[in-house]
Design an enzyme around this catalytic site. Structure first.
Site, PDB file in Angstrom:
ATOM      1  N   THR A   1      28.104 -14.594   9.014  1.00 48.87           N
ATOM      2  CA  THR A   1      28.385 -14.279   7.604  1.00 48.87           C
ATOM      3  C   THR A   1      27.533 -15.175   6.690  1.00 48.87           C
ATOM      4  O   THR A   1      26.983 -16.182   7.144  1.00 48.87           O
ATOM      5  CB  THR A   1      29.882 -14.504   7.306  1.00 48.87           C
ATOM      6  OG1 THR A   1      30.297 -15.737   7.894  1.00 48.87           O
ATOM      7  CG2 THR A   1      30.735 -13.372   7.846  1.00 48.87           C
TER       8      THR A   1
ATOM      9  N   THR B   1      27.511 -19.240   6.617  1.00 46.08           N
ATOM     10  CA  THR B   1      27.248 -19.736   7.971  1.00 46.08           C
ATOM     11  C   THR B   1      25.821 -19.376   8.378  1.00 46.08           C
ATOM     12  O   THR B   1      25.088 -20.211   8.929  1.00 46.08           O
ATOM     13  CB  THR B   1      28.259 -19.138   8.980  1.00 46.08           C
ATOM     14  OG1 THR B   1      29.577 -19.279   8.437  1.00 46.08           O
ATOM     15  CG2 THR B   1      28.199 -19.821  10.319  1.00 46.08           C
TER      16      THR B   1
ATOM     17  N   ASP C   1      42.663 -16.479   3.937  1.00 43.55           N
ATOM     18  CA  ASP C   1      41.608 -15.854   4.736  1.00 43.55           C
ATOM     19  C   ASP C   1      42.165 -14.598   5.415  1.00 43.55           C
ATOM     20  O   ASP C   1      43.198 -14.645   6.075  1.00 43.55           O
ATOM     21  CB  ASP C   1      41.134 -16.860   5.797  1.00 43.55           C
ATOM     22  CG  ASP C   1      39.775 -16.522   6.353  1.00 43.55           C
ATOM     23  OD1 ASP C   1      39.570 -15.350   6.714  1.00 43.55           O
ATOM     24  OD2 ASP C   1      38.936 -17.428   6.431  1.00 43.55           O
ATOM     25  N   ILE C   2      41.492 -13.488   5.213  1.00 50.26           N
ATOM     26  CA  ILE C   2      41.931 -12.228   5.826  1.00 50.26           C
ATOM     27  C   ILE C   2      40.987 -11.841   6.966  1.00 50.26           C
ATOM     28  O   ILE C   2      41.419 -11.618   8.092  1.00 50.26           O
ATOM     29  CB  ILE C   2      41.958 -11.090   4.769  1.00 50.26           C
ATOM     30  CG1 ILE C   2      42.859 -11.458   3.595  1.00 50.26           C
ATOM     31  CG2 ILE C   2      42.388  -9.759   5.414  1.00 50.26           C
ATOM     32  CD1 ILE C   2      44.311 -11.720   3.946  1.00 50.26           C
TER      33      ILE C   2
ATOM     34  N   LYS D   1      43.320 -11.138  21.279  1.00 53.68           N
ATOM     35  CA  LYS D   1      43.966 -10.025  21.997  1.00 53.68           C
ATOM     36  C   LYS D   1      43.120  -9.613  23.205  1.00 53.68           C
ATOM     37  O   LYS D   1      43.635  -9.247  24.242  1.00 53.68           O
ATOM     38  CB  LYS D   1      44.134  -8.837  21.035  1.00 53.68           C
ATOM     39  CG  LYS D   1      44.683  -7.570  21.666  1.00 53.68           C
ATOM     40  CD  LYS D   1      44.754  -6.458  20.630  1.00 53.68           C
ATOM     41  CE  LYS D   1      44.953  -5.112  21.278  1.00 53.68           C
ATOM     42  NZ  LYS D   1      46.262  -4.539  20.968  1.00 53.68           N
TER      43      LYS D   1
ATOM     44  N   HIS E   1      65.974 -49.622  16.845  1.00 54.20           N
ATOM     45  CA  HIS E   1      66.752 -48.387  16.847  1.00 54.20           C
ATOM     46  C   HIS E   1      66.932 -47.859  15.416  1.00 54.20           C
ATOM     47  O   HIS E   1      68.052 -47.563  15.002  1.00 54.20           O
ATOM     48  CB  HIS E   1      68.100 -48.574  17.546  1.00 54.20           C
ATOM     49  CG  HIS E   1      67.932 -48.942  18.979  1.00 54.20           C
ATOM     50  ND1 HIS E   1      68.544 -48.281  19.998  1.00 54.20           N
ATOM     51  CD2 HIS E   1      67.204 -49.903  19.571  1.00 54.20           C
ATOM     52  CE1 HIS E   1      68.199 -48.817  21.152  1.00 54.20           C
ATOM     53  NE2 HIS E   1      67.380 -49.809  20.905  1.00 54.20           N
TER      54      HIS E   1
ATOM     55  N   GLU F   1      57.046 -53.838  20.748  1.00 53.14           N
ATOM     56  CA  GLU F   1      56.559 -52.570  21.312  1.00 53.14           C
ATOM     57  C   GLU F   1      55.412 -52.024  20.477  1.00 53.14           C
ATOM     58  O   GLU F   1      54.435 -51.520  20.998  1.00 53.14           O
ATOM     59  CB  GLU F   1      57.697 -51.536  21.292  1.00 53.14           C
ATOM     60  CG  GLU F   1      58.740 -51.718  22.357  1.00 53.14           C
ATOM     61  CD  GLU F   1      58.557 -50.729  23.496  1.00 53.14           C
ATOM     62  OE1 GLU F   1      57.914 -49.699  23.278  1.00 53.14           O
ATOM     63  OE2 GLU F   1      59.061 -51.014  24.597  1.00 53.14           O
TER      64      GLU F   1
HETATM   65  O1  93A Z   1      37.452 -13.162   2.428  1.00 52.35           O
HETATM   66  S1  93A Z   1      37.689 -12.936   3.800  1.00 52.35           S
HETATM   67  O2  93A Z   1      39.060 -12.914   4.170  1.00 52.35           O
HETATM   68  N1  93A Z   1      37.045 -11.528   4.279  1.00 52.35           N
HETATM   69  C1  93A Z   1      36.315 -11.346   5.379  1.00 52.35           C
HETATM   70  O3  93A Z   1      35.995 -10.190   5.718  1.00 52.35           O
HETATM   71  C2  93A Z   1      35.903 -12.500   6.159  1.00 52.35           C
HETATM   72  N2  93A Z   1      35.206 -12.600   7.298  1.00 52.35           N
HETATM   73  C3  93A Z   1      35.090 -13.910   7.598  1.00 52.35           C
HETATM   74  N3  93A Z   1      36.958 -14.091   4.645  1.00 52.35           N
HETATM   75  C4  93A Z   1      36.245 -13.804   5.741  1.00 52.35           C
HETATM   76  N4  93A Z   1      35.701 -14.655   6.649  1.00 52.35           N
HETATM   77  C5  93A Z   1      35.778 -16.109   6.526  1.00 52.35           C
HETATM   78  O4  93A Z   1      34.603 -16.535   5.854  1.00 52.35           O
HETATM   79  C6  93A Z   1      35.805 -16.911   7.779  1.00 52.35           C
HETATM   80  O5  93A Z   1      37.110 -17.117   8.292  1.00 52.35           O
HETATM   81  C7  93A Z   1      35.160 -18.233   7.369  1.00 52.35           C
HETATM   82  O6  93A Z   1      36.148 -19.186   6.980  1.00 52.35           O
HETATM   83  C8  93A Z   1      34.331 -17.889   6.146  1.00 52.35           C
HETATM   84  C9  93A Z   1      32.872 -18.092   6.433  1.00 52.35           C
HETATM   85  O7  93A Z   1      32.132 -17.592   5.348  1.00 52.35           O
HETATM   86  P1  93A Z   1      30.619 -18.030   5.142  1.00 52.35           P
HETATM   87  O8  93A Z   1      29.936 -17.853   6.431  1.00 52.35           O
HETATM   88  O9  93A Z   1      30.098 -17.116   4.084  1.00 52.35           O
HETATM   89  O10 93A Z   1      30.620 -19.468   4.714  1.00 52.35           O
END
Ligand code: 93A
Length: 526
Positions: free
Chosen positions: A30, A33, A122-123, A134, A285, A337
């Site tokens: 993303t 990062t 965070d979603i 999973k 104690h 202790e």
């Molecule tokens: O806003 S979000 O809930 N929507 C998303 O689709 C999403 N995907 C990854 N946040 C989202 N993330 C979070 O972005 C990751 O959990 C991580 O904390 C963060 C990394 O964002 P970047 O790479 O832009 O710094």
């Protein structure tokens, strides 16, 4: 092979990604990062190039797409899953590295608005965690940067497939736990935040002091403990991340902390943070059997120890100032202790570290001074009790005290009364404290009736009780304790007052010419 990297906390991500890149992984990432990785010279494919949708809605939608979640949820061993992957041109992702937006840190700041808080839920990252966990047989999920090292080394030496199914399951479990405590924090925040008459931009929440309709503690497991209060009980330590206190303390030296060490260490911390002056406490104690305040820390220690040298053996020592070499020298010949302090002079630490069995703990910065905001929680059968913490007793509180007797306490006696009153707050009820020169002489703790606690104080203190002040954490229901105090030559008494027999108690104090002060509030500790 593909790896997906999307982390808020970017520490260690470049080094780990380099290992993956060297092993031929296609790195998908993303915005933020990806930038960190590209800046470090790595080749990265943006998520938006995979999904063919841009990140949108201020980044609220980044990874939420079938091209990503299909790649995480597919079971390649199933032919119809393979068909779907081929049909929609999806390539499986074998390893996912995620950590979430800093929700807890955000809502811990008093200036945080509801909008800030909501933006930090965070979603997408959470969904990546759930999907990968999973499908842990096929996807390795990493939520904790401290796992980069061993996984990186393993991938480098033996390849991704060498990570066993058991290890994958552990990583998935950790990931679900991470998500679980994250959601607990969100739940707690939303159940307490007050949005009445406020715009979404300005509504502020303080999740730590009010009692929500539903209460979900936001604790994270820190460690399994060897056993509980007794060897046949299992136990573990949980902490509030960044919550300070004993749960987030650092063990600098000595064997692992036990359940009772932590419990007594907590009592030591709570007792010394009651005092703004330099203080030392000896806990046994959970009760302070010795406590003294003195500007010279070594002297404070010696006085605290002399309060009850017999009981000090094997105790827990607490300090509210950096431990000096002089204090370390004074205490080193006695077996303790645990020792807790906000910090240690290097020479003091070196000296005490020679004691193999002594656990030396550094309390997080300011924890010995800061006020508690966390509610007290206690489990009961079928539920829990919450209460706001009993606040630190301020110097000014004596302004509300009332002298009930004809005789007034002297200035020095007032100092000792305030000291003894503060100590009594940390002694299990029924609590009686005898003190002199801002030092405990003896305590009577946890007795089912008050005069029994007075009796114990007299017996334990022996000859030393003459001229002491006496504090009682709650009112005297009868005058018998005053008779005992008189027989022991007690100089002065502090107690809350409020008994229907107050007059009898005050009359007894007047009869013996013992000044008695009423604080107007009670300090039970059950
Ligand atoms: O806003 S979000 O809930 N929507 C998303 O689709 C999403 N995907 C990854 N946040 C989202 N993330 C979070 O972005 C990751 O959990 C991580 O904390 C963060 C990394 O964002 P970047 O790479 O832009 O710094």
């Amino acid at each position: 092979m593909q790896a997906l990297l999307s982390v808020y906390n970017k520490s260690g991500i470049v080094e780990f990604s380099k290992i993956l890149a060297n092993k031929g992984f296609n790195l998908i990432s993303t915005g933020g990062t990806a930038k960190s990785l590209v800046d470090a010279g790595l080749k990265v494919q943006q998520v938006q190039d995979v999904t063919e949708y841009p990140e949108m809605l201020d980044g609220r939608v980044k990874t939420l797409h079938p091209k990503i979640h299909g790649a995480l949820l597919a079971r390649p061993e199933l032919p119809h899953h393979q068909e779907d992957l081929t049909k929609y041109n999806i390539k499986p992702i074998k390893i996912v590295v995620v950590n979430l937006y800093p929700f807890v840190e955000t809502v811990s700041k008093p200036s945080t608005t509801l909008l800030d808080a909501l933006e930090n839920i965070d979603i997408g990252g959470h969904t990546l965690i759930r999907a990968s966990s999973k499908n842990f047989q096929n996807v390795i999920i990493i939520v904790d940067p401290s796992d980069y090292k061993w996984i990186g080394e393993r991938i480098e030496s033996s390849g991704l497939e060498s990570i066993t199914l058991e290890e994958r399951k552990k990583l998935a479990l950790k990931a679900f736990q991470h998500g679980c405590s994250y959601d607990a924090a969100v739940t707690q925040y939303l159940s307490t935040v007050d949005i009445k008459d406020q715009t979404i931009e300005t509504a502020k929440g303080n999740p730590s002091v009010e009692f929500p309709g539903e209460f979900v503690p936001l604790y994270e497991k820190k460690a399994d403990l060897r056993y509980g209060e007794n060897p046949h009980q299992k136990a573990a330590l949980y902490s509030i991340p960044n919550g300070g206190g004993i749960a987030n303390a650092q063990l600098l030296h000595g064997p692992a902390l036990s359940y009772n060490n932590i419990l007594d260490g907590d009592a030591a911390l709570k007792a010394v943070r009651e005092f703004s002056q330099t203080a030392c406490v000896v806990i046994k104690h959970t009760n302070p059997c010795g406590l003294s305040v003195h500007q010279d820390q070594a002297e404070a220690y010696t006085r605290a120890f002399n309060g009850d040298p017999k009981s000090a053996y094997g105790g827990i020592l607490g300090f509210n100032r950096k431990l000096t070499l002089a204090a370390a020298t004074a205490l080193k010949s006695v077996f303790y202790e645990v020792i807790i302090a906000p910090d240690y002079e290097p020479e003091a630490l070196a000296l005490l570290s020679k004691k193999e069995k002594l656990r030396i703990i550094r309390i997080p910065e300011a924890a010995t001074q800061e006020a508690f905001t966390q509610p007290d929680i206690r489990t009961i059968t079928g539920g829990a009790l919450l209460q706001s913490p009993n606040p630190i007793i301020k110097d000014e509180s004596t302004k509300n005290w009332k002298v009930a007797t004809t005789n007034q306490p002297s200035e020095q006696q007032m100092k000792d009364l305030l000291f003894a009153w503060r100590v009594s707050k940390h002694v299990k009820s029924n609590a009686i404290v005898f003190a002199k020169d801002e030092t405990i002489v003896s305590i009577g703790a946890g007795q089912p009736n008050r005069s029994q606690s007075v009796d114990i104080c007299c017996k334990v203190g022996g000859d030393k009780v003459k001229g002491c002040v006496m504090a009682s954490d709650a009112f005297f229901p009868f005058a018998d304790s005053i008779d005992l105090a008189h027989a022991a030559n007690i100089a002065c008494i502090v107690q809350p007052g409020g008994s229907i027999r107050d007059q009898e108690v005050i009359d007894a104090a007047n009869k013996f010419n013992i000044p008695m002060v009423l604080t107007g509030n009670r300090n039970f500790l059950h």
